[in-house]
Design a protein around this motif. Structure first.
Motif, PDB file in Angstrom:
ATOM      1  N   GLY A 140      -5.920  -2.743  -9.555  1.00  0.00           N
ATOM      2  CA  GLY A 140      -7.227  -1.931  -9.337  1.00  0.00           C
ATOM      3  C   GLY A 140      -7.072  -0.345  -9.697  1.00  0.00           C
ATOM      4  N   LYS A 141      -7.927   0.253  -9.200  1.00  0.00           N
ATOM      5  CA  LYS A 141      -8.130   1.763  -9.739  1.00  0.00           C
ATOM      6  C   LYS A 141      -7.062   2.433  -8.694  1.00  0.00           C
ATOM      7  CE  LYS A 141     -11.275   5.576 -10.091  1.00  0.00           C
ATOM      8  NZ  LYS A 141     -12.630   6.225  -9.794  1.00  0.00           N
ATOM      9  N   GLU A 142      -6.307   3.502  -9.548  1.00  0.00           N
ATOM     10  CA  GLU A 142      -5.213   3.981  -8.921  1.00  0.00           C
ATOM     11  C   GLU A 142      -5.870   4.805  -7.860  1.00  0.00           C
ATOM     12  OE1 GLU A 142      -1.868   7.355  -9.766  1.00  0.00           O
ATOM     13  OE2 GLU A 142      -2.604   6.468 -11.616  1.00  0.00           O
ATOM     14  N   GLY A 143      -5.369   5.159  -6.607  1.00  0.00           N
ATOM     15  CA  GLY A 143      -5.900   6.071  -5.626  1.00  0.00           C
ATOM     16  C   GLY A 143      -6.861   5.551  -4.678  1.00  0.00           C
ATOM     17  N   ASP A 144      -7.469   4.304  -5.003  1.00  0.00           N
ATOM     18  CA  ASP A 144      -8.918   4.197  -4.566  1.00  0.00           C
ATOM     19  C   ASP A 144      -8.757   2.732  -4.026  1.00  0.00           C
ATOM     20  OD1 ASP A 144     -11.434   4.583  -4.323  1.00  0.00           O
ATOM     21  OD2 ASP A 144     -12.139   3.287  -5.881  1.00  0.00           O
ATOM     22  N   ALA A 145      -7.453   2.343  -3.315  1.00  0.00           N
ATOM     23  CA  ALA A 145      -7.259   1.281  -2.462  1.00  0.00           C
ATOM     24  C   ALA A 145      -7.857   1.065  -1.002  1.00  0.00           C
ATOM     25  CB  ALA A 145      -6.031   0.552  -2.738  1.00  0.00           C
TER      26      ALA A 145
ATOM     27  N   LEU B  14       0.972  -1.045   0.034  1.00  0.00           N
ATOM     28  CA  LEU B  14      -0.086  -0.101   0.108  1.00  0.00           C
ATOM     29  C   LEU B  14       1.086   1.120   0.049  1.00  0.00           C
ATOM     30  CD1 LEU B  14      -3.176  -0.698   2.380  1.00  0.00           C
ATOM     31  CD2 LEU B  14      -3.226  -0.112   0.031  1.00  0.00           C
ATOM     32  N   ALA B  15       0.845   1.968  -1.031  1.00  0.00           N
ATOM     33  CA  ALA B  15       1.320   3.240  -1.146  1.00  0.00           C
ATOM     34  C   ALA B  15       0.549   4.565  -1.412  1.00  0.00           C
ATOM     35  CB  ALA B  15       2.564   3.058  -1.961  1.00  0.00           C
ATOM     36  N   ARG B  16       0.895   5.739  -1.078  1.00  0.00           N
ATOM     37  CA  ARG B  16       0.285   6.898  -1.538  1.00  0.00           C
ATOM     38  C   ARG B  16       0.619   7.536  -2.898  1.00  0.00           C
ATOM     39  NH1 ARG B  16      -3.004   9.687   1.138  1.00  0.00           N
ATOM     40  NH2 ARG B  16      -2.439   8.748   3.020  1.00  0.00           N
ATOM     41  N   THR B  17      -0.166   7.300  -3.984  1.00  0.00           N
ATOM     42  CA  THR B  17       0.189   7.882  -5.374  1.00  0.00           C
ATOM     43  C   THR B  17      -0.238   9.076  -5.516  1.00  0.00           C
ATOM     44  OG1 THR B  17      -1.784   6.719  -5.930  1.00  0.00           O
ATOM     45  CG2 THR B  17       0.263   5.641  -6.322  1.00  0.00           C
ATOM     46  N   SER B  18      -1.063   9.717  -4.304  1.00  0.00           N
ATOM     47  CA  SER B  18      -1.417  11.272  -4.470  1.00  0.00           C
ATOM     48  C   SER B  18      -1.969  11.809  -2.963  1.00  0.00           C
ATOM     49  CB  SER B  18      -2.483  11.627  -5.257  1.00  0.00           C
ATOM     50  OG  SER B  18      -3.707  10.889  -5.205  1.00  0.00           O
ATOM     51  N   GLY B  19      -2.125  12.813  -2.795  1.00  0.00           N
ATOM     52  CA  GLY B  19      -2.565  13.247  -1.500  1.00  0.00           C
ATOM     53  C   GLY B  19      -1.419  13.328  -0.437  1.00  0.00           C
ATOM     54  N   ASN B  20      -2.012  13.405   0.849  1.00  0.00           N
ATOM     55  CA  ASN B  20      -1.149  13.806   2.016  1.00  0.00           C
ATOM     56  C   ASN B  20      -1.318  12.636   3.052  1.00  0.00           C
ATOM     57  OD1 ASN B  20       0.395  16.061   1.111  1.00  0.00           O
ATOM     58  ND2 ASN B  20      -1.707  16.988   1.275  1.00  0.00           N
ATOM     59  N   PRO B  21      -0.347  12.267   4.091  1.00  0.00           N
ATOM     60  CA  PRO B  21      -0.808  11.411   4.974  1.00  0.00           C
ATOM     61  C   PRO B  21      -2.079  11.847   6.054  1.00  0.00           C
ATOM     62  CG  PRO B  21       1.613  11.811   5.077  1.00  0.00           C
ATOM     63  CD  PRO B  21       1.022  12.604   3.860  1.00  0.00           C
ATOM     64  N   GLY B  22      -2.851  11.095   6.325  1.00  0.00           N
ATOM     65  CA  GLY B  22      -4.267  11.455   6.759  1.00  0.00           C
ATOM     66  C   GLY B  22      -5.476  11.284   5.599  1.00  0.00           C
ATOM     67  N   ASP B  23      -5.047  11.413   4.577  1.00  0.00           N
ATOM     68  CA  ASP B  23      -6.135  11.273   3.802  1.00  0.00           C
ATOM     69  C   ASP B  23      -6.163   9.716   3.158  1.00  0.00           C
ATOM     70  OD1 ASP B  23      -5.940  14.101   3.268  1.00  0.00           O
ATOM     71  OD2 ASP B  23      -4.854  13.793   1.366  1.00  0.00           O
ATOM     72  N   ARG B  24      -7.516   9.444   3.064  1.00  0.00           N
ATOM     73  CA  ARG B  24      -8.052   8.131   2.490  1.00  0.00           C
ATOM     74  C   ARG B  24      -7.702   8.032   1.318  1.00  0.00           C
ATOM     75  NH1 ARG B  24     -12.633   6.008   6.865  1.00  0.00           N
ATOM     76  NH2 ARG B  24     -11.406   6.270   8.611  1.00  0.00           N
ATOM     77  N   GLN B  25      -8.253   9.059   0.561  1.00  0.00           N
ATOM     78  CA  GLN B  25      -7.958   8.854  -1.100  1.00  0.00           C
ATOM     79  C   GLN B  25      -6.588   9.020  -1.303  1.00  0.00           C
ATOM     80  OE1 GLN B  25     -10.703   8.173  -3.143  1.00  0.00           O
ATOM     81  NE2 GLN B  25     -11.701   7.838  -1.303  1.00  0.00           N
ATOM     82  N   GLY B  26      -6.207   8.632  -2.482  1.00  0.00           N
ATOM     83  CA  GLY B  26      -4.893   8.666  -3.082  1.00  0.00           C
ATOM     84  C   GLY B  26      -3.842   7.509  -2.608  1.00  0.00           C
ATOM     85  N   ILE B  27      -4.499   6.582  -2.036  1.00  0.00           N
ATOM     86  CA  ILE B  27      -3.792   5.368  -1.583  1.00  0.00           C
ATOM     87  C   ILE B  27      -4.090   4.181  -2.672  1.00  0.00           C
ATOM     88  CG2 ILE B  27      -3.656   3.546   0.089  1.00  0.00           C
ATOM     89  CD1 ILE B  27      -4.366   5.556   2.235  1.00  0.00           C
ATOM     90  N   SER B  28      -2.909   3.571  -3.261  1.00  0.00           N
ATOM     91  CA  SER B  28      -2.793   2.482  -4.099  1.00  0.00           C
ATOM     92  C   SER B  28      -2.311   1.190  -3.686  1.00  0.00           C
ATOM     93  CB  SER B  28      -2.415   3.074  -5.414  1.00  0.00           C
ATOM     94  OG  SER B  28      -2.928   4.172  -6.064  1.00  0.00           O
TER      95      SER B  28
END
Length: 378
Positions: free
Chosen positions: A223-228, A166-180
């Motif tokens: 799957g879909k980028e940023g929506d994991a 699991l890694a963040r492809t967008s956004g900032n720590p704390g965001d639930r979106q942007g995790i792939s």
């Protein structure tokens, strides 16, 4: 629910036979060397264990969560490390199913056959139960992603062929979106693995992993980028009940050892089991194991019926973990000084049991989850 469907009962007998004929002897070696989980996983693949709850369309058996709970118990009664190794692979495959679905079919099928051995790289030094706080990033650079970050307690990493990350492809720590969800070859340049020397579940390849400018294809995204995030949380909540099964197995194994010891050992002219306080302690332990199993089976059965039984899974995981810790301690007392010998089964199970109260969500996290069911809505 106190009885198993016929197909699950047959499956249970198969796993128990393997656990008692292979794992029982191999468990001590795994514990002493902190190695050997790769052999166990390959055995699982050959036996079909890795497909137990995987949909048939992906090459699995589709037996569901009840079979998972039963299998982890049977293996856990002999070795927490071996049972954890099964849990890790099924956890990884569940993530691929939950987040990737048909797009990840190739990797799901390879996992079922152990043609790929997966590590699960989720937890970070500053992000454990709170997955939204993860800081590992995968930033685009042309047609590639550049992966940087640290993962801790990454199961199977020391012998894996692929890592489910699991890694963040967008956004900032704390965001639930942007995790792939990414699938990364374990031998990719820049992937550094250091096996941890844990007190329990040894041999399962639990490691520290560092990603240092690891370049991977954008096709590595599952799957879909940023929506994991949502799919990952769902998979992890379901897998929690499998960990309850491991704890039930550890507790059961300790009770069985203690009963055998108390029956054979004589003190002051009679067997220990004829001492009332010994018999009562064993009875208390036996009852707790039965109760933990029933909670675990109940949650698994609900999942198999399509119910989102997250509270029930948390109850099962909490109670089974506490039971494992208490029961293994009781077993050690009954063994006396002999139980303190490094490498004795009860001593090993005692160390495995403590891990159950922390891994896959601490006891406190389970209590928090359960408490939400009766707290007023805000």
């Amino acid at each position: 629910m106190s009885e198993l469907p016929k197909e699950v009962e047959e499956y249970r007998a198969k796993v128990r036979d393997y656990a008692q004929k292979v794992v029982r002897d191999y468990a001590k070696q795994m514990d002493e060397t902190n190695d050997g989980g790769d052999k166990i996983v390959k055995d699982f693949g050959e036996m079909g264990l890795l497909g137990m709850k995987v949909p048939v369309k992906y090459g699995g058996l589709g037996l569901g969560e009840l079979a998972f709970a039963v299998a982890t118990e049977e293996l856990g009664a002999e070795s927490g490390g071996a049972s954890h190794s099964l849990h890790t692979q099924l956890n990884a495959i569940q993530l691929l199913v939950s987040v990737g679905g048909d797009a990840a079919a190739e990797w799901i099928e390879k996992g079922v056959k152990a043609k790929e051995i997966y590590a699960v790289a989720l937890t970070e030094p500053a992000a454990g139960s709170d997955l939204g706080a993860l800081q590992t990033t995968a930033k685009p650079d042309g047609n590639e992603l550049v992966l940087n970050g640290e993962k801790i307690f990454t199961s199977a990493a020391s012998f894996s062929t692929k890592m489910v990350v699991l890694a963040r492809t967008s956004g900032n720590p704390g965001d639930r979106q942007g995790i792939s969800l990414l699938l990364v070859d374990s031998k990719t340049p820049g992937v550094e693995v250091k096996k941890l020397d844990l007190m329990g579940i040894r041999g399962a390849g639990v490691s520290y992993v560092k990603f240092n400018n690891v370049r991977i294809s954008k096709d590595s995204i599952i799957g879909k980028e940023g929506d994991a995030f949502r799919g990952a949380i769902k998979a992890l909540m379901v897998s929690r009940n499998g960990y309850a099964g491991i704890a039930v197995g550890i507790a059961r194994g300790a009770v069985e050892e203690a009963i055998n010891r108390a029956t054979a050992r004589k003190q002051f002219g009679k067997a220990l089991i004829d001492q009332e306080w010994i018999a009562f302690n064993l009875a208390d332990a036996y009852i707790k194991v039965e109760a933990a199993r029933l909670l675990t089976w109940r949650a698994a059965n609900l999942f198999d019926k399509g119910v989102e039984a997250l509270t029930e899974a948390s109850m099962a995981k909490y109670y089974a973990a506490v039971t494992a810790a208490e029961v293994t301690r009781t077993a050690l007392h009954i063994f006396g000084g002999h139980g303190l010998n490094r490498g004795s089964k009860v001593e090993r199970l005692y160390r495995d049991a403590k891990i159950m109260e922390i891994a896959e969500g601490t006891n406190e996290m389970q209590l928090m989850a359960v408490s939400r069911t009766f707290q007023p809505k805000k």
